[in-house]
Design an enzyme around this catalytic site. Structure first.
Site, PDB file in Angstrom:
ATOM      1  CG  ASP A  75      -0.370   0.250   2.521  1.00 48.73           C
ATOM      2  OD1 ASP A  75       0.876   0.394   2.603  1.00 48.73           O
ATOM      3  OD2 ASP A  75      -1.120   0.334   3.512  1.00 48.73           O
ATOM      4  CB  CYS A 128       1.088  -2.302   4.575  1.00 46.12           C
ATOM      5  SG  CYS A 128       0.971  -3.240   6.118  1.00 46.12           S
ATOM      6  CB  THR A 177       2.522  -2.062  10.735  1.00 47.90           C
ATOM      7  OG1 THR A 177       1.348  -2.609  10.115  1.00 47.90           O
ATOM      8  CG2 THR A 177       2.198  -0.728  11.385  1.00 47.90           C
ATOM      9  CB  ILE A 227       0.256  -5.544  11.207  1.00 43.32           C
ATOM     10  CG1 ILE A 227       1.484  -5.528  12.122  1.00 43.32           C
ATOM     11  CG2 ILE A 227      -0.891  -6.297  11.888  1.00 43.32           C
ATOM     12  CD1 ILE A 227       1.302  -4.697  13.394  1.00 43.32           C
ATOM     13  CG  HIS A 266      12.100 -23.360  12.309  1.00 37.04           C
ATOM     14  ND1 HIS A 266      12.150 -23.274  13.677  1.00 37.04           N
ATOM     15  CD2 HIS A 266      13.383 -23.534  11.907  1.00 37.04           C
ATOM     16  CE1 HIS A 266      13.399 -23.398  14.096  1.00 37.04           C
ATOM     17  NE2 HIS A 266      14.171 -23.549  13.026  1.00 37.04           N
ATOM     18  NE  ARG A 278      12.949 -29.572  15.450  1.00 36.78           N
ATOM     19  CZ  ARG A 278      14.071 -29.511  14.741  1.00 36.78           C
ATOM     20  NH1 ARG A 278      14.420 -30.515  13.954  1.00 36.78           N
ATOM     21  NH2 ARG A 278      14.859 -28.457  14.816  1.00 36.78           N
ATOM     22  CG  HIS A 279      10.865 -27.622  11.374  1.00 33.99           C
ATOM     23  ND1 HIS A 279      10.452 -26.966  12.503  1.00 33.99           N
ATOM     24  CD2 HIS A 279      12.222 -27.632  11.429  1.00 33.99           C
ATOM     25  CE1 HIS A 279      11.505 -26.581  13.207  1.00 33.99           C
ATOM     26  NE2 HIS A 279      12.592 -26.980  12.579  1.00 33.99           N
TER      27      HIS A 279
HETATM   28  C1  RB5 Z   1      -1.881   2.782   6.369  1.00 36.98           C
HETATM   29  O1  RB5 Z   1      -1.898   4.019   6.973  1.00 36.98           O
HETATM   30  C2  RB5 Z   1      -1.512   1.705   7.365  1.00 36.98           C
HETATM   31  O2  RB5 Z   1      -2.575   1.453   8.212  1.00 36.98           O
HETATM   32  C3  RB5 Z   1      -1.076   0.454   6.645  1.00 36.98           C
HETATM   33  O3  RB5 Z   1       0.015   0.732   5.835  1.00 36.98           O
HETATM   34  C4  RB5 Z   1      -0.644  -0.706   7.509  1.00 36.98           C
HETATM   35  O4  RB5 Z   1       0.282  -0.310   8.459  1.00 36.98           O
HETATM   36  C5  RB5 Z   1      -1.737  -1.504   8.071  1.00 36.98           C
HETATM   37  O5  RB5 Z   1      -1.533  -2.498   8.771  1.00 36.98           O
END
Ligand code: RB5
Length: 149
Positions: A9, A66, A68, A70, A99, A134-135
């Site tokens: 993004d 992105c 983070t 996440i 792993h 194991r993995h």
């Molecule tokens: C965008 O502002 C931000 O939320 C996105 O890049 C990301 O970090 C979401 O997890």
């Protein structure tokens, strides 16, 4: 050569562009699922088709970026067959290949430096799965969850 699907993004756009240039110069076959500018976008729109391409075998691996790491990792891990690892260090990048046999890598453009992002991607792309019993057993148990949802 390995086929790598990329997506990002606006929080990962600059890093994705840099990574794409490096991978192409090294001979990887890259498919870019966007985004294609630094304008604000919704990361599921890029991360989901990227993960589907890996799930369907159209790409060998996927790398999503992105802010983070996440959001794109959560999206990718909702797709059947995907094991997406969010990494901010080289140890994890190597360990998740050995792993977890991770087929996707997520990174945060606002978390790590560009240089570290490139190093993590390189280690992750070049580290083979250990093939340890194991993995393999743990991965099989993990992927059985896909069948039960
Ligand atoms: C965008 O502002 C931000 O939320 C996105 O890049 C990301 O970090 C979401 O997890």
């Amino acid at each position: 050569m390995m086929k790598v699907a990329l997506a990002c993004d606006h929080g990962g756009f600059d890093y994705k562009e840099k990574l794409k240039a490096v991978l192409v110069s090294e001979g990887y076959e890259v498919t870019d699922f966007g985004c294609h500018s630094a304008a604000s976008v919704d990361y599921p729109e890029m991360a989901y088709p990227c993960a589907k391409a890996v799930s369907k075998g159209e790409a060998d691996r996927g790398i999503v970026i992105c802010g983070t790491g996440i959001g794109v990792s959560i999206v990718a891990n909702k797709v059947e067959g995907i094991r997406c690892a969010l990494c901010s260090d080289l140890f994890s990048a190597q360990a998740t290949r050995e792993h977890n046999d991770s087929n996707m890598l997520a990174m945060g453009g606002r978390v790590i430096s560009e240089e570290l992002m490139l190093q993590i991607a390189k280690v992750w792309l070049e580290t083979p799965f250990s093939n340890d019993e194991r993995h393999m057993r743990r991965i099989e148990k993990m992927m059985n969850i896909d069948k039960n949802r």
